[in-house]
Scaffold this motif. Structure first.
Motif, PDB file in Angstrom:
ATOM      1  N   HIS A  85       0.858  -1.180   0.000  1.00 27.72           N
ATOM      2  CA  HIS A  85       0.000   0.000   0.000  1.00 27.72           C
ATOM      3  C   HIS A  85       0.895   1.229   0.000  1.00 27.72           C
ATOM      4  CE1 HIS A  85      -3.379  -2.605   1.161  1.00 27.72           C
ATOM      5  NE2 HIS A  85      -2.443  -3.257   1.819  1.00 27.72           N
ATOM      6  N   CYS A 274     -11.615  -7.043 -10.097  1.00 26.04           N
ATOM      7  CA  CYS A 274     -11.658  -7.006  -8.630  1.00 26.04           C
ATOM      8  C   CYS A 274     -11.297  -5.633  -8.088  1.00 26.04           C
ATOM      9  CB  CYS A 274     -10.719  -8.055  -8.049  1.00 26.04           C
ATOM     10  SG  CYS A 274      -8.986  -7.816  -8.478  1.00 26.04           S
TER      11      CYS A 274
ATOM     12  N   TYR B 170     -19.496  -4.808  -5.714  1.00 27.65           N
ATOM     13  CA  TYR B 170     -18.151  -5.134  -6.197  1.00 27.65           C
ATOM     14  C   TYR B 170     -17.513  -6.218  -5.322  1.00 27.65           C
ATOM     15  CZ  TYR B 170     -17.208  -1.161  -2.950  1.00 27.65           C
ATOM     16  OH  TYR B 170     -17.177  -0.292  -1.881  1.00 27.65           O
ATOM     17  N   SER B 171     -16.214  -6.473  -5.564  1.00 26.51           N
ATOM     18  CA  SER B 171     -15.552  -7.630  -4.950  1.00 26.51           C
ATOM     19  C   SER B 171     -15.197  -7.411  -3.475  1.00 26.51           C
ATOM     20  CB  SER B 171     -14.259  -7.925  -5.711  1.00 26.51           C
ATOM     21  OG  SER B 171     -13.309  -6.905  -5.437  1.00 26.51           O
ATOM     22  N   CYS B 173     -12.313  -7.908  -2.467  1.00 27.64           N
ATOM     23  CA  CYS B 173     -10.984  -7.285  -2.520  1.00 27.64           C
ATOM     24  C   CYS B 173     -11.037  -5.788  -2.224  1.00 27.64           C
ATOM     25  CB  CYS B 173     -10.347  -7.489  -3.893  1.00 27.64           C
ATOM     26  SG  CYS B 173     -10.099  -9.218  -4.329  1.00 27.64           S
ATOM     27  N   MET B 174     -12.087  -5.122  -2.686  1.00 24.77           N
ATOM     28  CA  MET B 174     -12.192  -3.674  -2.450  1.00 24.77           C
ATOM     29  C   MET B 174     -12.212  -3.389  -0.944  1.00 24.77           C
ATOM     30  SD  MET B 174     -12.245  -1.824  -5.272  1.00 24.77           S
ATOM     31  CE  MET B 174     -13.111  -0.302  -4.890  1.00 24.77           C
ATOM     32  N   LYS B 177      -8.689  -4.314   0.676  1.00 28.71           N
ATOM     33  CA  LYS B 177      -7.691  -3.265   0.516  1.00 28.71           C
ATOM     34  C   LYS B 177      -8.022  -2.076   1.413  1.00 28.71           C
ATOM     35  CE  LYS B 177      -4.637  -4.645  -2.585  1.00 28.71           C
ATOM     36  NZ  LYS B 177      -4.763  -6.051  -2.225  1.00 28.71           N
ATOM     37  N   ARG B 178      -9.308  -1.748   1.514  1.00 33.23           N
ATOM     38  CA  ARG B 178      -9.702  -0.618   2.339  1.00 33.23           C
ATOM     39  C   ARG B 178      -9.297  -0.856   3.799  1.00 33.23           C
ATOM     40  NH1 ARG B 178     -15.612   0.339   0.900  1.00 33.23           N
ATOM     41  NH2 ARG B 178     -14.858   1.015  -1.122  1.00 33.23           N
ATOM     42  N   ASP B 180      -6.630  -2.275   4.590  1.00 32.59           N
ATOM     43  CA  ASP B 180      -5.179  -2.258   4.675  1.00 32.59           C
ATOM     44  C   ASP B 180      -4.595  -3.665   4.832  1.00 32.59           C
ATOM     45  OD1 ASP B 180      -2.864  -0.812   4.573  1.00 32.59           O
ATOM     46  OD2 ASP B 180      -2.777  -0.375   6.709  1.00 32.59           O
ATOM     47  N   ASN B 181      -5.353  -4.688   4.453  1.00 35.78           N
ATOM     48  CA  ASN B 181      -4.815  -6.050   4.511  1.00 35.78           C
ATOM     49  C   ASN B 181      -3.778  -6.255   3.422  1.00 35.78           C
ATOM     50  OD1 ASN B 181      -6.640  -6.686   6.515  1.00 35.78           O
ATOM     51  ND2 ASN B 181      -8.106  -7.651   5.134  1.00 35.78           N
ATOM     52  N   VAL B 182      -2.860  -7.179   3.669  1.00 41.51           N
ATOM     53  CA  VAL B 182      -1.923  -7.603   2.631  1.00 41.51           C
ATOM     54  C   VAL B 182      -2.547  -8.821   1.959  1.00 41.51           C
ATOM     55  CG1 VAL B 182       0.364  -8.549   2.204  1.00 41.51           C
ATOM     56  CG2 VAL B 182       0.072  -6.704   3.867  1.00 41.51           C
ATOM     57  N   CYS B 183      -2.648  -8.799   0.647  1.00 40.12           N
ATOM     58  CA  CYS B 183      -3.369  -9.860  -0.079  1.00 40.12           C
ATOM     59  C   CYS B 183      -2.768 -11.239   0.206  1.00 40.12           C
ATOM     60  CB  CYS B 183      -3.337  -9.582  -1.572  1.00 40.12           C
ATOM     61  SG  CYS B 183      -4.117 -10.897  -2.535  1.00 40.12           S
ATOM     62  N   PRO B 195     -11.818 -12.213  -5.094  1.00 43.15           N
ATOM     63  CA  PRO B 195     -12.024 -11.507  -6.365  1.00 43.15           C
ATOM     64  C   PRO B 195     -13.369 -11.797  -7.038  1.00 43.15           C
ATOM     65  CG  PRO B 195      -9.812 -12.432  -6.270  1.00 43.15           C
ATOM     66  CD  PRO B 195     -10.558 -12.962  -5.081  1.00 43.15           C
ATOM     67  N   MET B 219     -19.940 -11.794  -7.007  1.00 39.90           N
ATOM     68  CA  MET B 219     -19.982 -10.336  -7.151  1.00 39.90           C
ATOM     69  C   MET B 219     -20.627 -10.009  -8.496  1.00 39.90           C
ATOM     70  SD  MET B 219     -17.347  -9.626  -9.486  1.00 39.90           S
ATOM     71  CE  MET B 219     -16.216  -8.258  -9.248  1.00 39.90           C
TER      72      MET B 219
END
Ligand code: SF4
Ligand code: SF4
Ligand code: SF4
Lengths: 387, 269
Positions: A85, A274, B170-171, B173-174, B177-178, B180-183, B195, B219
């Protein structure tokens, strides 16, 4: 108060305790210092209190769709390349409450005049491509016609400590986007880490008066020509190792011409829509606004949340979404990043950091897609070899 | 509460119905502890056998339906529920896509009945476990196993205010990320259905280092072919991939198709 400030642009040598003092100096000035830390399976940007929090010996391996945290023997503090990030999460937060209001008889009362007072951030470890990304977001979000209050408040108070890359990842292509190290402007302090069996030091220079004031307080020596050469060479070696490329010449026009290219169908088969690429990209800025009311109907709030051109609602107008297909959404993203952005903001919206390549679960590579679009162009008009 | 008082009430009436399900979704309503007082101030819950003895007759302004349709009786009941509800909302994966009990849709239900019950003659069941929308029109579907109580609150608040609910399609994943996770997929090679799965849970599983199980269902534009390719790349076998798609939202058509594709592919090999 120190009267003799170190000159802006003059390079000095500092050791690790001096770097710790710099962090301390920033904290004393009321900054919340944010820097790289190991969290779980990656190096991320988070709050730090001193050099002991920095990820000594952490490295990373990055490829399309893959990231692995690695160990390095040399104990480098900035031996990784890029965190998943970017600093965007602090400057342009993915969620922000814009206002709240309460019913007051037949009228209403605002519960706050606007966003909460912004934190004062100091970022430690901003790479050259990330400085370029911040400059792009400045153009978008602090423009003449529109200036974003949340971003402005956070950005104006921010103190930036750049770090020049001495390692590059296979996903980097900053050299193509003219954002490669060394960092030239836009920072308060800039560091280059020199780590060998003999010594572990930093070449440092101030880029602003605020930076010079912080640097003035710590023990330092002027860098010798040998030190400077060592730093230059380390940066040059990192740049030389970069092999991913985007040919930017005439790219905007090419993309406009390639609106109907079959390559978009090819990438759409692999793309999840995604939105990960837009969320990790340090320049993507799109948001949506959600109005909500509570169940009593007495209070309402307006929130801004990150959105993405990969979501259908992003282009929802009367009658539905304009971009229903994955193809149209990927095409929009790439064409905007590398093409239309130039028309809008005077530069591409890509700094070549490679995050969208690494963090795409499908491993889709923007450089490869751009090259493929150009390749059939070259076949079609019979010049050059297909890639 | 006397029925006389309820009749004069201006609040919108809500009824909660249960079909084949575990009760987890309707309990989300009770789990809204902090907001519960405001909710009962704003709406009149007139039929909720799980929580209250009050059971008033319809019609209702909002009918919340939990559970899938698995018996002849339920197939008739859902028609009545539709007739009685001005707005019909499905709660959770069972009502929206058939639930985990839809796993039986790939099996011979009579064989299962004979295996499980000592007196199978008393059991009258349908071959398939199906979502409510296969029987009657549905006005809104809340996803999840269980639903997110915040999405339920948002839907109620929006309906009362006459606005569109903020429920993204939506997915996951959105949201991941919001937060702040690491994929997990990229950084650890962990298979994750994020996804192709609709947001709403706040990326709960990935936040606890588990790949998404897909409980919120497909999704808005799920690329299940790409998901199959990714799972194979991460070393998952086709039977494992079939099972990954066949959990809470197994009968949602995109997941169903993907699971069958892997099954057939395996047979073909
Ligand atoms: S390019 Fe990759 S990260 Fe971006 S939407 Fe498509 S699959 Fe997701
Ligand atoms: S488009 Fe990709 S490479 Fe370019 S700045 Fe964004 S994340 Fe980095
Ligand atoms: S962990 Fe799963 S939900 Fe989160 S970004 Fe990765 S693929 Fe998406």
């Amino acid at each position: 108060m120190v009267t003799n400030l170190p000159a802006i642009g003059t390079q000095f040598l500092i050791d690790i305790p001096a770097l710790d003092s710099i962090i301390g100096g920033l904290r004393r000035r009321g900054y919340e210092v944010l820097g790289p830390v190991v969290r779980g399976a990656a190096v991320v940007y988070d709050a730090i209190e001193g050099v002991n929090d920095l990820p000594a010996g952490a490295g990373d391996e990055q490829e399309a769709g893959a990231y692995r945290l690695t160990r390095r023997e040399d104990g480098a503090l900035f031996g990784f390349v890029l965190s998943p990030h970017s600093w965007k999460k602090f400057l342009h937060p993915p969620e922000a409450r814009l206002f709240a209001a309460r019913r007051d008889g037949r009228s209403f009362r605002l519960l706050n005049g606007g966003p909460a007072p912004p934190p004062r951030y100091a970022f430690l470890g901003v790479r050259a491509c990330e400085l370029a990304a911040i400059a792009i977001q400045d153009r978008v979000l602090l423009g003449e016609s529109y200036s974003d209050a949340t971003y402005r408040a956070r950005r104006q108070g921010a103190f930036l400590v750049a770090v020049n890359c001495t390692w590059a990842a296979p996903t980097c292509f900053c050299t193509s986007m003219r954002t490669a190290p060394p960092a030239e402007a836009g920072f308060d302090l800039a560091l280059t880490e020199l780590v060998s069996s003999e010594r572990h030091v930093f070449v440092i220079e101030a880029g602003s008066r605020a930076g010079a004031e912080v640097l003035a307080e710590v023990e330092r020596h002027e860098a010798s020509p040998g030190d400077r050469l060592e730093a230059e060479r380390a940066i040059a070696a990192a740049k030389a190792s970069i092999w991913r490329k985007v040919n930017t010449s005439g790219l905007r026009e090419l993309l406009y011409e390639k609106f109907d290219d079959p390559r978009w169908d090819h990438v759409a088969q692999r793309c999840f829509t995604c939105g990960n690429c837009t969320q990790v990209c340090p320049t993507c800025f799109c948001t949506t606004v959600d109005d909500s009311s509570d169940v009593t109907g007495q209070q309402t709030e307006r929130w801004r949340r990150s959105d993405s051109c990969f979501s259908q609602n992003f282009t929802f107008i009367h009658g539905g979404s304009v971009r229903m297909s994955a193809k149209s959404r990927y095409r929009q993203w790439l064409t905007h990043k590398l093409g239309a952005w130039v028309d809008q903001f005077g530069s591409p919206g890509c700094v070549g950091c490679g995050r969208c390549i690494t963090w795409c679960p499908a491993g889709i590579d923007i450089t490869q897609e751009a090259a493929a679009l150009r390749a059939d162009e070259e076949i079609a008009i019979g010049k050059g070899d297909a890639i | 509460m006397s029925s006389k008082k309820a009749a004069k009430d201006e609040r919108k009436t809500i009824a909660v119905f249960k079909f084949a399900s575990c009760d987890g979704c309707q309990l989300s309503l009770l789990e809204l502890e902090e907001e519960l007082l405001s909710i009962v101030g704003a709406v009149n819950i007139v039929y909720f056998p799980e929580a209250s003895r009050v059971m008033l007759k319809g019609p209702y302004d909002i009918g919340l339906v939990e559970g899938s349709v698995t018996t002849h009786h339920e197939a008739e009941l859902i028609q009545q529920v539709r007739r009685q509800s001005k707005m019909l909302v499905t709660l959770g994966a069972c009502a929206t896509s058939g639930g985990i009990q839809a796993l039986r849709n790939w099996k011979d239900v009579n064989l299962m009945v004979r295996t499980v019950y000592r007196n199978p003659d008393f059991i009258s069941t349908l071959k398939l476990s199906t979502p409510v929308a296969e029987h009657v029109p549905v006005d809104f579907e809340l996803r999840g196993c269980p639903i997110s109580k915040y999405q339920l609150l948002e839907l109620l608040s929006a309906t009362l205010a006459g606005r569109k609910p903020n429920i993204p399609t939506y997915s996951v994943c959105m949201e991941c990320k919001r937060r702040d996770n690491v994929c997990l997929t990229v950084a650890q090679g962990t298979p994750c259905l994020g996804p192709v799965t609709q947001a709403g849970c706040g990326a709960l599983c990935p936040s606890f280092n588990r790949g998404c199980y897909g409980c919120f269902g497909p999704m808005e534009s799920p690329n299940t072919d790409a998901m199959i390719a990714l799972f194979r790349n991460l070393g998952r076998s086709d039977p494992e991939i079939t099972r990954a798609f066949r959990t809470f939202s197994a009968w949602a058509w995109q997941f169903r198709q993907a699971s069958e594709e892997c099954e057939h592919e395996r047979k073909a090999r």
